[in-house]
Enzyme design. Structure first.
Site, PDB file in Angstrom:
ATOM      1  N   GLU B  82       0.760  -1.093   0.133  1.00  0.00           N
ATOM      2  CA  GLU B  82      -0.017   0.058  -0.100  1.00  0.00           C
ATOM      3  C   GLU B  82       1.024   1.321   0.196  1.00  0.00           C
ATOM      4  OE1 GLU B  82      -2.373  -0.777   3.649  1.00  0.00           O
ATOM      5  OE2 GLU B  82      -1.280   1.159   4.448  1.00  0.00           O
ATOM      6  N   CYS B 114      -3.328  -4.854   4.060  1.00  0.00           N
ATOM      7  CA  CYS B 114      -1.892  -5.686   4.550  1.00  0.00           C
ATOM      8  C   CYS B 114      -2.023  -7.054   3.955  1.00  0.00           C
ATOM      9  CB  CYS B 114      -2.067  -5.838   6.099  1.00  0.00           C
ATOM     10  SG  CYS B 114      -1.718  -4.248   6.879  1.00  0.00           S
ATOM     11  N   HIS B 236      -1.955 -12.503  10.790  1.00  0.00           N
ATOM     12  CA  HIS B 236      -1.469 -11.087  10.475  1.00  0.00           C
ATOM     13  C   HIS B 236      -1.151 -10.489  11.710  1.00  0.00           C
ATOM     14  CE1 HIS B 236      -1.019  -7.171   9.023  1.00  0.00           C
ATOM     15  NE2 HIS B 236      -1.986  -6.806   9.459  1.00  0.00           N
TER      16      HIS B 236
END
Lengths: 133, 350
Positions: B82, B114, B236
């Site tokens: 990103e 992400c 994550h």
């Protein structure tokens, strides 16, 4: 602003240390050359691509205190002459190093970093710098 | 056809800053903030580093470990991030050029908060599995931004990992992948905006936790497995707290997640986070180890992977590139002034 076409032509050398080798005498040149200055017309049109090793050691160095704008955030920094493992001499910036640790014979390798850009809306130029290996 | 990981490489910049140092500037108890987020320090890119250079370093490490692979056999390169340096002009073409994969290949930049890196792995699996390409490269890398003074500034960091996906000579087979995806606006950055915005506590339960637990449970149901069947799990990791909590909710132990939990020492590397966590596990994995992976991208979605390490990892030339433990040695701490300079937060003259 640098010429986009000129910068683009130099990408193989800047990213991947692509030089040229004379098929007559075997000498390697970096950056690339279209003719071997030793063999001259014998080498014309025959120069071969040669990828220089990305690993080597510091042959000599200097510390830069007055830097151009695009490297000013990194000053003071080291510039080095590197003799690669295949014997080619290349100069560049040495980064990610404590300046007091820089010494002749230090093993280094070439990595890709931002070299400069043509302002906030211009092309970003990437190329090799050296880091301790 | 079996599809999986042929090689991998990982990179994290050397600079670090602590939550205490950031909090000192903003009049916040940074130490308590760091403790709450379970972040001891975060990585900071050098001024000459960006997603292109981080992705290239990871990809070159990946290629160095498989000298027998001809880079011209790579049919696709996808870089998920990103924080691509250009809004228009692909990161992936620069990386592909730098590893000698061009020109007979396809490439694209991906963005899914992400999880763009793991989305790239899935795309490569599809292209390899269908026989369209021999090898695919998927990279997750970021130099993530947190607005000055915002909670994100304590975690947003830099790093990335690269995966060579193929069908032969695999060091790890990807047994299955699946995803859980919804429209959930928990975190975003509008076009032209410097810093992302987020929904505060809304980023937790309906976003991170719902998507990860849903994808993870779907995977275990599909595979007929339980957490006990896995040696390692990687989730994550926007901070150290969320993955620890989600692991407990799903029934995984701290022992299973520790090797793949890097956020406490490097911060949230966004698209790089799960690819780096998996790389850290592969750095120590042995034949037969089974790895459970679930990424999360705001907006929102989770990609789950069930992975088994093969015998080939024993002869794999891991030593041809630095392991993450080696990459994370010799770090340099920055004060906030230097951090502000490195992150372009200081207004410079034209």
């Amino acid at each position: 602003m640098a010429s986009i076409a000129k910068e683009w032509r130099e990408i193989p050398g800047r990213y991947n240390l692509e030089g040229s080798k004379c098929p007559v005498c075997g000498k390697v040149y970096f950056p690339k050359r279209g003719i071997c200055p030793e063999c001259r017309r014998e080498s014309l049109g025959k120069m071969e691509d040669y990828s220089v090793s990305r690993e080597g050691e510091v042959y000599s160095f200097s510390i830069v205190h007055e830097a151009p704008a695009f490297t000013s955030k990194l000053k003071p920094y080291a510039v080095v002459m590197v003799r690669t493992t295949d014997g080619i001499m290349i100069s560049g910036q040495l980064v990610d190093v404590n300046l007091e640790d820089v010494r002749i014979g230090m093993p280094v390798r070439a990595v890709l970093r931002r070299i400069s850009d043509d302002g906030p809306s211009g092309v970003i130029h990437y190329g090799y710098k050296f880091v301790p290996n | 056809m079996e599809v999986g990981i042929v090689s991998y490489g990982a990179y994290v910049p050397r600079y670090r800053i602590t939550p205490e140092e950031i909090g000192r500037v903003w009049g916040v108890n940074g130490k308590a903030m760091g403790k709450g987020l379970f972040i001891n320090q975060k990585s900071v890119p050098s001024p000459d580093e960006d997603v292109v250079t981080i992705a290239t370093e990871a990809a070159r490490g990946m290629m160095a470990r498989v000298p027998e692979v001809n880079p011209e056999d790579i049919g696709c390169v996808y870089v998920g991030s990103e924080s691509h340096p250009y809004a228009v002009k692909p990161t992936s073409t620069i990386v592909a050029e730098a590893i000698g994969a061009t020109p007979a290949m396809t490439a694209a930049d991906l963005e899914f908060a992400c999880k763009a890196g793991t989305a790239g792995i899935q795309m490569c699996m599809g292209l390899v599995g269908s026989g369209m390409v021999k090898y695919g490269v998927a990279i997750g890398a970021d130099t993530s931004q947190g607005a000055p003074g915002d909670a994100l500034e304590y975690s947003a960091s830099a790093g990335g990992a690269a995966y060579l996906i193929g069908s032969e000579d695999l060091i790890a087979v990807i047994n299955k992948t699946l995803s859980f995806t919804t429209d959930t606006p928990d975190f975003w950055r509008r076009e032209g905006q410097e810093y992302p915005s987020h929904g505060g506590r809304f980023t937790g339960e309906p976003a991170y936790f719902r998507h990860i637990t849903s994808a993870a449970r779907m995977m275990m149901e599909a595979q007929g497995t339980t957490p006990d069947d896995y040696d390692y799990a990687v989730f994550h990791q926007p901070n150290g707290k969320f993955p620890t909590r989600v692991a407990a909710q799903l029934g995984f132990t701290n022992e299973q997640i520790t090797q793949g939990l890097l956020t406490p020492e490097i911060g949230n590397t966004y698209s790089g986070a799960v690819p780096l966590g998996l790389a850290s596990v592969l750095d120590v994995a042995k034949p037969g180890d089974r790895i459970f992976v679930t990424s999360y991208g705001s907006g929102a979605g989770s990609d789950a992977f069930d992975i088994t390490v093969t015998d080939r990892i024993s002869s794999y030339k891991r030593e041809k590139a630095k392991t993450l433990a080696q990459v994370m040695e010799n770090t340099v701490q920055l004060d906030y002034a230097k951090y502000a300079l490195y992150k372009n937060k200081i207004l410079m003259p034209e």
